[in-house]
Design a protein around this motif. Structure first.
Motif, short mmCIF file in Angstrom:
data_model
loop_
_atom_site.label_atom_id
_atom_site.label_comp_id
_atom_site.label_asym_id
_atom_site.label_seq_id
_atom_site.Cartn_x
_atom_site.Cartn_y
_atom_site.Cartn_z
N PRO A 153 0.84 -1.15 0.07
CA PRO A 153 0.08 -0.05 0.15
C PRO A 153 0.75 1.14 0.05
CG PRO A 153 -0.88 -1.63 1.64
CD PRO A 153 0.43 -2.26 1.16
N ASP A 154 1.89 1.36 0.69
CA ASP A 154 2.60 2.55 0.73
C ASP A 154 3.30 2.78 -0.50
OD1 ASP A 154 4.18 0.26 1.12
OD2 ASP A 154 5.89 1.21 2.33
N PHE A 155 3.75 2.01 -1.23
CA PHE A 155 4.46 2.02 -2.61
C PHE A 155 3.06 2.16 -3.81
CE2 PHE A 155 8.08 0.49 -0.66
CZ PHE A 155 9.20 1.09 -1.26
N PHE A 156 2.16 1.65 -3.35
CA PHE A 156 1.00 1.96 -4.33
C PHE A 156 0.54 3.34 -4.34
CE2 PHE A 156 -3.27 2.00 -6.03
CZ PHE A 156 -3.53 0.93 -6.94
N LEU A 157 0.40 4.02 -3.14
CA LEU A 157 0.12 5.16 -2.94
C LEU A 157 1.06 6.35 -3.68
CD1 LEU A 157 -1.64 5.49 0.44
CD2 LEU A 157 -2.59 4.72 -1.74
N ALA A 158 2.16 6.05 -3.41
CA ALA A 158 3.48 6.63 -3.94
C ALA A 158 3.39 6.60 -5.50
CB ALA A 158 4.83 6.40 -3.40
N LEU A 159 3.18 5.64 -5.95
CA LEU A 159 3.34 5.44 -7.28
C LEU A 159 2.07 5.96 -7.92
CD1 LEU A 159 5.84 3.53 -6.72
CD2 LEU A 159 4.85 1.96 -8.30
N GLU A 160 0.98 6.05 -7.30
CA GLU A 160 -0.15 6.75 -8.08
C GLU A 160 0.30 8.06 -8.59
OE1 GLU A 160 -4.46 5.14 -5.98
OE2 GLU A 160 -3.21 6.72 -5.21
N ASP A 161 0.87 8.83 -7.60
CA ASP A 161 1.31 10.32 -7.89
C ASP A 161 2.59 10.30 -8.86
OD1 ASP A 161 -0.52 11.50 -6.27
OD2 ASP A 161 0.63 11.51 -4.50
N ILE A 162 3.41 9.55 -8.60
CA ILE A 162 4.69 9.30 -9.56
C ILE A 162 4.49 8.74 -10.87
CG2 ILE A 162 6.84 8.21 -10.03
CD1 ILE A 162 7.36 8.18 -6.93
N VAL A 163 3.69 7.87 -11.13
CA VAL A 163 3.33 7.27 -12.55
C VAL A 163 2.57 8.63 -13.21
CG1 VAL A 163 2.01 5.76 -14.10
CG2 VAL A 163 3.68 4.87 -12.17
N GLY A 164 1.58 9.03 -12.53
CA GLY A 164 0.77 10.08 -13.03
C GLY A 164 1.53 11.17 -13.37
#
Length: 237
Positions: A166-177
């Motif tokens: 979950p911690d990486f998922f949430l960070a990746l939402e912003d980064i990938v976007g």
């Protein structure tokens, strides 16, 4: 050569991974004319899966390229550079897979003594490499002058299918976007509507099959479809 024009009633071309299926289903249920759908599993659309060919792209997998060209033919064109309707693409947005990869074992995004700290900058550059092919694709079609959109996946984490963190998922939402936007696409961010007060995906937007803890429901696809149609046909203000 096929005529360089699109069907008059097609709203947009949809190309992507399995997250495209919910959008395709919603369009079918609502009788909204679109062309396209899923081309390939998302993990195969991250790194080096195509090449630029003038005002077109060629997919490395012959099976995928045939499917892609069938979609173009449905629009009366034989190269994507002649597209006159928007493109909605989900490649590179398989965050459930990216956040579950073994790269992150033993790493933390919060500095603490019991794990190795990974900075936001380091994570960003790692992800840039992990989805380099997808970013190249967005850059290629955007440079052809296409009006290009992408969309964040439904927030399904944690899950057992990919063991996403979950911690990486949430960070990746912003980064990938951010990375996809930098490559030239407009990213549809549905989170203000799709998430509940706890930050979880609302029940109505989860896939109805309880064993599928990665994808969204047809209602989720409808949410994205409505947003796309609003972008194409803005309501008077």
């Amino acid at each position: 050569m096929l005529p360089s024009k699109t069907l008059p009633d097609a709203e947009f071309l949809l190309l992507g991974d399995s997250h495209a299926l919910a959008i395709r289903d919603a369009a079918s249920s609502r009788a909204v004319p679109i062309v396209g759908g899923m081309l390939e599993g998302g993990r195969n659309l991250n790194i080096a899966f195509h090449r630029r060919a003038g005002q077109d792209v060629v997919f490395d997998d012959p099976r995928v390229d045939v499917l892609y060209r069938d979609h173009l033919a449905s629009l009366g064109i034989d190269r994507i550079g002649d597209l006159t309707i928007p493109l909605l693409c989900t490649v590179g947005m398989n965050i459930h897979y990216l956040s579950g990869m073994g790269f992150w074992d033993g790493l933390t995004l919060v500095d603490r003594p019991d794990a190795r700290f990974l900075s936001y900058a380091a994570l960003t550059e790692t992800v840039r490499a992990l989805i380099s092919g997808a970013l190249d694709f967005y850059g290629d079609v955007a440079s052809m002058g296409l009006r290009t959109f992408s969309v964040l996946p439904p927030r399904r984490t944690p899950n057992t299918s990919t063991n996403s963190r979950p911690d990486f998922f949430l960070a990746l939402e912003d980064i990938v976007g951010e990375l996809v936007e930098q490559a030239g696409a407009t990213v549809i961010d549905h989170r203000s509507v799709s998430l509940d007060d706890a930050g979880d995906l609302k029940a109505e937007f989860r896939h109805p099959n309880s064993s599928d803890d990665v994808h969204g429901s047809e209602a989720f696809g409808g949410l994205i479809l409505s947003e796309m149609l609003e972008r194409i046909h803005p309501s008077p203000r």
